[in-house]
Design a protein around this motif. Structure first.
Motif: not given
Length: 219
Positions: A15-16, A18-19, A22-23, A208, A210, A212
């Motif tokens: 998940a990390l 994939q995130k 995006k950046y 940002k 996030h 996890f």
């Protein structure tokens, strides 16, 4: 009946990654500090996107790791990369805290995944002063490009301290200065200290954040 075992750490790390994609803008040059075997950098190299009929990838991925034993795992991983990968990928056995400007310059995105103790003070200072020394470093910065072309999109060239996978696409000759910093932390207290220091002189700003859960059920 089939049994599938999935560790929470693996799921959270996927998940990390994939995130993270995006950046990191496509066609950017990325430096991955404290890279280990290059999992983060190589995951970016393998990520491609089709836009208006064109396949977009990352211009370059530069992995820096102090543990020389990680080189073997890096080499085994790049052997499994698809032939469509078109990034200039390098792995270097080096201490990111020594002469950090030499690793930061030439990239517009920097990914850092330090140990629990956080960033070395020399690297924090380099990141905080990146804009004040950029002009001087850029004037003397030269890209190295001494690897010959082959039919495959990338070439493996290894020596004791580094591994180089050459892109088939022409490299840009414009020197780059980091514009985006991505901090991946497994130590909350050290991250807070590093973040406070990096934001103190207004060179960087927090855009940002996030979270996890890599180890559910723990505190």
């Amino acid at each position: 009946m089939g049994l599938t075992v999935c560790h929470a750490w693996d799921t959270a790390f996927d998940a990390l990654l994939q995130k993270l994609q995006k950046y990191v803008p496509y066609e950017s040059s990325v430096t991955d500090l404290y890279a280990g075997a290059g999992v983060i950098g190589l995951s970016l190299a393998a990520a491609r996107k089709c836009r208006q009929g064109l396949m977009l990838s990352y211009r370059s991925i530069k992995c820096i790791e102090i543990n020389k034993e990680s080189k073997v795992s890096f080499e085994k991983t790049i052997e499994r990369l698809p032939a469509t990968v078109d990034s200039n990928i390098t792995w270097h056995h080096a201490d990111a805290s020594k002469d950090p400007f030499s690793w930061l310059m030439g990239s517009d995105v920097v990914v850092i995944d330090p140990p629990r103790k956080g960033l070395d003070s020399s690297l924090i200072d380099a990141l905080k002063n990146i804009s004040s020394v950029a002009r001087k470093v850029l004037s003397s910065y030269e890209r190295s490009n001494n690897t010959q072309e082959e039919k495959r999109p990338w070439i493996l060239r290894a020596n004791e301290a580094s591994v180089h996978i050459k892109s088939k696409s022409p490299e840009a000759n414009i020197p780059l200065v980091p514009q985006t910093l991505i901090y991946i932390s497994c130590g909350w207290e050290s991250f807070k200290e590093d973040c406070k220091s990096l934001l103190s002189n207004n060179v960087w700003h927090l855009e940002k954040a996030h979270g996890f859960n890599f180890f559910p059920g723990t505190q």
